[in-house]
Design a protein around this motif. Structure first.
Motif, PDB file in Angstrom:
ATOM      1  N   THR A 373      66.759  18.775  65.998  1.00  0.00           N
ATOM      2  CA  THR A 373      67.352  17.449  65.868  1.00  0.00           C
ATOM      3  C   THR A 373      67.191  16.685  67.182  1.00  0.00           C
ATOM      4  N   PRO A 374      67.232  15.347  67.126  1.00  0.00           N
ATOM      5  CA  PRO A 374      66.998  14.560  68.344  1.00  0.00           C
ATOM      6  C   PRO A 374      67.920  14.921  69.503  1.00  0.00           C
ATOM      7  N   ASN A 375      69.190  15.219  69.210  1.00  0.00           N
ATOM      8  CA  ASN A 375      70.103  15.527  70.319  1.00  0.00           C
ATOM      9  C   ASN A 375      69.736  16.837  71.018  1.00  0.00           C
ATOM     10  N   LYS A 376      69.245  17.829  70.259  1.00  0.00           N
ATOM     11  CA  LYS A 376      68.840  19.102  70.861  1.00  0.00           C
ATOM     12  C   LYS A 376      67.553  18.944  71.672  1.00  0.00           C
ATOM     13  N   ILE A 377      66.636  18.152  71.134  1.00  0.00           N
ATOM     14  CA  ILE A 377      65.397  17.884  71.881  1.00  0.00           C
ATOM     15  C   ILE A 377      65.732  17.148  73.173  1.00  0.00           C
ATOM     16  N   ALA A 378      66.667  16.185  73.080  1.00  0.00           N
ATOM     17  CA  ALA A 378      67.070  15.429  74.268  1.00  0.00           C
ATOM     18  C   ALA A 378      67.686  16.335  75.325  1.00  0.00           C
ATOM     19  N   LEU A 379      68.489  17.305  74.901  1.00  0.00           N
ATOM     20  CA  LEU A 379      69.097  18.241  75.855  1.00  0.00           C
ATOM     21  C   LEU A 379      68.026  19.030  76.596  1.00  0.00           C
ATOM     22  N   ARG A 380      67.071  19.568  75.855  1.00  0.00           N
ATOM     23  CA  ARG A 380      66.016  20.368  76.499  1.00  0.00           C
ATOM     24  C   ARG A 380      65.153  19.509  77.420  1.00  0.00           C
ATOM     25  N   ARG A 381      64.856  18.299  76.984  1.00  0.00           N
ATOM     26  CA  ARG A 381      64.024  17.421  77.823  1.00  0.00           C
ATOM     27  C   ARG A 381      64.776  17.008  79.087  1.00  0.00           C
ATOM     28  N   ALA A 382      66.064  16.785  78.966  1.00  0.00           N
ATOM     29  CA  ALA A 382      66.857  16.423  80.143  1.00  0.00           C
ATOM     30  C   ALA A 382      66.901  17.575  81.144  1.00  0.00           C
ATOM     31  N   ILE A 383      67.093  18.777  80.630  1.00  0.00           N
ATOM     32  CA  ILE A 383      67.104  19.958  81.504  1.00  0.00           C
ATOM     33  C   ILE A 383      65.755  20.085  82.216  1.00  0.00           C
ATOM     34  N   ALA A 384      64.672  19.876  81.474  1.00  0.00           N
ATOM     35  CA  ALA A 384      63.329  19.976  82.061  1.00  0.00           C
ATOM     36  C   ALA A 384      63.108  18.908  83.127  1.00  0.00           C
ATOM     37  N   LEU A 385      63.588  17.683  82.865  1.00  0.00           N
ATOM     38  CA  LEU A 385      63.416  16.595  83.837  1.00  0.00           C
ATOM     39  C   LEU A 385      64.202  16.851  85.120  1.00  0.00           C
ATOM     40  N   ALA A 386      65.267  17.631  85.041  1.00  0.00           N
ATOM     41  CA  ALA A 386      66.079  17.915  86.224  1.00  0.00           C
ATOM     42  C   ALA A 386      65.410  18.917  87.157  1.00  0.00           C
ATOM     43  N   ILE A 387      64.445  19.679  86.643  1.00  0.00           N
ATOM     44  CA  ILE A 387      63.760  20.694  87.451  1.00  0.00           C
ATOM     45  C   ILE A 387      62.710  20.018  88.327  1.00  0.00           C
ATOM     46  N   ASP A 388      62.799  20.258  89.618  1.00  0.00           N
ATOM     47  CA  ASP A 388      61.858  19.679  90.575  1.00  0.00           C
ATOM     48  C   ASP A 388      60.725  20.677  90.811  1.00  0.00           C
ATOM     49  N   VAL A 389      59.647  20.525  90.042  1.00  0.00           N
ATOM     50  CA  VAL A 389      58.528  21.466  90.125  1.00  0.00           C
ATOM     51  C   VAL A 389      57.840  21.389  91.484  1.00  0.00           C
ATOM     52  N   ASP A 390      57.740  20.179  92.037  1.00  0.00           N
ATOM     53  CA  ASP A 390      57.115  20.050  93.353  1.00  0.00           C
ATOM     54  C   ASP A 390      57.895  20.838  94.410  1.00  0.00           C
ATOM     55  N   LYS A 391      59.219  20.775  94.354  1.00  0.00           N
ATOM     56  CA  LYS A 391      60.033  21.550  95.300  1.00  0.00           C
ATOM     57  C   LYS A 391      59.870  23.046  95.039  1.00  0.00           C
ATOM     58  N   GLU A 392      59.788  23.413  93.768  1.00  0.00           N
ATOM     59  CA  GLU A 392      59.572  24.817  93.419  1.00  0.00           C
ATOM     60  C   GLU A 392      58.274  25.340  94.036  1.00  0.00           C
ATOM     61  N   ILE A 393      57.217  24.534  93.953  1.00  0.00           N
ATOM     62  CA  ILE A 393      55.932  24.933  94.532  1.00  0.00           C
ATOM     63  C   ILE A 393      56.025  24.973  96.052  1.00  0.00           C
ATOM     64  N   ARG A 394      56.705  24.001  96.624  1.00  0.00           N
ATOM     65  CA  ARG A 394      56.772  23.882  98.081  1.00  0.00           C
ATOM     66  C   ARG A 394      57.640  24.956  98.722  1.00  0.00           C
ATOM     67  N   LEU A 395      58.769  25.303  98.083  1.00  0.00           N
ATOM     68  CA  LEU A 395      59.720  26.221  98.720  1.00  0.00           C
ATOM     69  C   LEU A 395      59.539  27.667  98.256  1.00  0.00           C
ATOM     70  N   PRO A 396      60.102  28.088  97.107  1.00  0.00           N
ATOM     71  CA  PRO A 396      59.969  29.516  96.777  1.00  0.00           C
ATOM     72  C   PRO A 396      58.537  29.981  96.560  1.00  0.00           C
ATOM     73  N   ARG A 397      57.662  29.082  96.077  1.00  0.00           N
ATOM     74  CA  ARG A 397      56.283  29.497  95.813  1.00  0.00           C
ATOM     75  C   ARG A 397      55.348  29.213  96.987  1.00  0.00           C
ATOM     76  N   ARG A 398      55.820  28.526  98.010  1.00  0.00           N
ATOM     77  CA  ARG A 398      55.093  28.286  99.268  1.00  0.00           C
ATOM     78  C   ARG A 398      53.667  27.768  99.050  1.00  0.00           C
ATOM     79  N   GLY A 399      53.548  26.862  98.097  1.00  0.00           N
ATOM     80  CA  GLY A 399      52.261  26.212  97.868  1.00  0.00           C
ATOM     81  C   GLY A 399      51.269  27.023  97.057  1.00  0.00           C
ATOM     82  N   GLN A 400      51.685  28.176  96.550  1.00  0.00           N
ATOM     83  CA  GLN A 400      50.751  29.062  95.852  1.00  0.00           C
ATOM     84  C   GLN A 400      50.785  28.843  94.335  1.00  0.00           C
ATOM     85  N   ALA A 401      50.704  27.590  93.928  1.00  0.00           N
ATOM     86  CA  ALA A 401      50.723  27.255  92.506  1.00  0.00           C
ATOM     87  C   ALA A 401      50.368  25.793  92.342  1.00  0.00           C
TER      88      ALA A 401
END
Length: 621
Positions: A373-401
């Protein structure tokens, strides 16, 4: 202020020394020290032993029951499929393994006929009652049938079930319906041993890439029925194959030792590395014609923490470090080049992009995060938008992705470098707006968002306790705090999380998925409905997606198939059953005495292609 700073610095140094001392103690307990090596080979020379460590524990070694990478690596050394991918060839090429040549494939790709080489023998085992046991075509027929046997709950069933091999799906359904034993002796039209050394597989799907599955020994490795009958439900503990290696010691989640299979046939080194890799060209020339395997033994420890695994290598107590921990990347290979001090030690760096994707999936059958349903899709998309992938690559992954736009990784057919989606976007304002719009608001004034019906909203994320996973969990915590969503973490060992995930008992889990062949189908399989509980841990089941997946599977590689694969990726992004994070880049470092070490992401049994130079090893002592 100065004294306070000095005190803090002193405490930090003391803490670091204590960590190093503890790490060294762990190494000693893991049995990695070369000083304890006292065994002698028959020739009187010291055995050639490869030592290194896995960062994640294994689950077992039965091709019909395993799906995790580290168990697959061990199984690939013990068992053999009819085909294999060449170890060093670029581009990747198929060749015969136990087969005497590539199979005969019909023009419609629906019939594959394999001929097995005579004179290949299983490793000795009490199940054979003292007799040498030759590999036959019937063993591959039996091994493929085992994936359909409900008893084994094969996580790889989807690879063969979707091909629609006449008679096998029906045989499985009958066993499930009647709750009877799977009838291995009943002939089926789609899988036949034509004679002692030839077998034929017929499918209704006509998949041009179906042949690739017969190059993965961790899935299609030949298992003898006598071994399964002897060990029964303990078969995960008793791998017996025709491969170069035999498991001679196993302490679960701690240590594995593999030694040469004395029955392994006369197979010679004949690898052709890329011309632009001078190191491998020179080493391969040195190894040409040598009998495989060249090592006597492989010893693998399980060391989940990064620091002791890295220290074991620097102390020359391990011959290689696979997947150098990202936290050490800036000092080990700054700017992705081997550090000068390590280069002076003669260390060898092997950098490669594994065909994989790191994901966090949402259980689509979970009442909180699942649903269409739209509300469930919206929840998952909001959670995904909150994740900072660039920071993930820069910090814990140290540029290795690199950021993932879709599930299909670089290095396989179906990867579209121009594809740009919202999957890698980080937008807190848009995430909050989506949640507000669909009723995920703070209903009780405690500062945390609730569900549209007013009940508390809490997401549960499964993870492990190693350093990298802890760092990733911290990013998840900060991301959810930023959009006022409660998150709690479920900590367990990796094998435990895998078991719970397969049973559909996890709300969310962060995990990696890697390809066994150079094709994007395996990544699209993450969302194919009939694969629930197997590759499809998210349990996503959307008819439109399923139709695209099935359509692309029938087509030869080309623009038409690529277009369908791209559309399927876009549906995964839109419905967000999986938050796709990154495609990882790996760096291994080997000691100077290791010869012939390269990486092919589709060849897991690399041990038989490498050697230890005793003169170089002795010179470093």
């Amino acid at each position: 202020m100065f004294k306070q700073g000095c005190a803090i610095l002193l405490r930090a140094r003391i803490k670091a020394l204590l960590l190093i001392s503890a790490a060294l103690a762990m190494l000693q307990a893991a049995g990695l020290a070369r000083a304890d090596e006292a065994a002698q080979s028959q020739s009187g020379a010291k055995p050639k032993v490869l030592r290194y460590a896995f960062r994640i524990a294994e689950t077992g070694f039965d091709p019909a029951q395993i799906s995790d990478l580290y168990s697959r690596i061990i199984a690939a050394g013990i068992f053999e499929a009819p085909l294999q991918f060449e170890y060093l060839a670029r581009p990747v090429r198929l060749r015969a393994a136990t087969a005497d040549a590539l199979p005969e494939v019909s023009a419609d790709f629906k019939t594959l006929t394999f001929t097995i080489k005579p004179g290949i023998y299983f490793n000795d085992d009490p199940a054979f009652e003292g007799k040498k046991r030759e590999l036959t075509a019937a063993d591959y027929v039996y091994s493929l049938k085992r994936h359909f046997d409900p008893r084994w709950k094969s996580p790889n069933l989807y690879l063969f079930e979707n091909a629609r091999i006449p008679g096998l799906n029906e045989l499985r359904r009958e066993a499930l319906k009647n709750k009877t034993a799977f009838d291995y002796k009943r002939p089926v039209a789609g899988l036949t041993a034509l004679d002692r050394y030839r077998f034929q597989v017929r499918t209704e799907a006509g998949d041009p890439r179906f042949v690739n599955h017969f190059a993965d020994p961790s899935t299609m490795g030949a298992v003898a029925h006598e071994v399964v009958e002897r060990y029964g439900d303990k078969i995960m503990d008793h791998p017996v194959g025709t491969g170069a290696w035999a498991l001679t010691e196993w302490r679960r989640s701690s240590r594995m030792v593999l030694e040469k299979n004395p029955n392994f046939r006369d197979l010679r080194y004949d690898e052709q590395p890329p011309a632009d890799n001078a190191r491998l060209v020179a080493q391969a020339a040195q190894l040409q014609g040598r009998k495989l395997p060249m090592l006597d033994r492989v010893e693998i420890a399980i060391i989940e923490e990064n620091q002791p695994r890295w220290l074991s290598f620097l102390q020359r107590e391990a011959d290689m470090v696979e997947e150098v921990p990202a936290e050490y990347a800036p000092i080990a290979f700054p700017n992705n080049k081997l550090a000068p001090n390590l280069a002076k030690m003669g260390l060898q760096m092997v950098r490669y992009a594994r065909a994989d994707v790191a994901i966090s999936y949402f259980n689509m059958e979970d009442p909180v995060v699942g649903g269409y349903t739209p509300n469930k899709i919206a929840l998952r998309r909001a959670i995904a938008l909150a994740i900072d992938v660039d920071k993930e690559i820069r910090l814990p992954r140290r540029g290795q992705a690199v950021p993932a736009q879709g599930p299909i990784s670089p290095g396989v057919f179906g990867f579209e470098p121009t594809l740009k989606t919202t999957m890698s976007e980080h937008d807190i304002a848009r995430a909050k707006a989506l949640l507000d719009l669909y009723g995920y608001v703070d209903a009780d004034g405690d500062g945390w968002r609730d569900q549209p019906d007013g009940s508390p909203l809490t997401i549960e994320y499964a993870t492990e306790q190693d350093g990298e996973k802890r760092a990733l969990a911290e990013l998840w915590q900060k991301a959810m705090d930023s959009i006022n969503v409660r998150i709690k973490f479920r900590h367990a060992k990796w094998p435990e999380n895998l078991k719970a995930s397969t049973a559909g008992k996890l709300m969310m889990w962060g995990v990696g998925w890697s390809a066994a062949a150079p094709d994007g189908d395996t990544f699209l399989a993450l969302g194919y409905g009939p694969n629930k509980g197997q590759s499809n841990k998210a349990r996503f089941d959307l008819p439109a997606y399923n139709a695209l997946y099935e359509a692309q599977k029938k087509l030869p590689n080309g623009p038409e198939r690529l277009e369908l694969m791209t559309e399927a990726q876009k549906l995964l992004v839109a419905y967000m059953p999986i938050k796709l994070h990154v495609h990882r880049v790996y760096t291994d470092i080997a000691q100077p005495w290791v010869l012939g070490y390269g990486r092919n992401t589709f060849v897991r049994d690399f041990w038989k292609y490498i050697d230890i130079d005793p003169e170089v090893l002795d010179a470093t002592k």
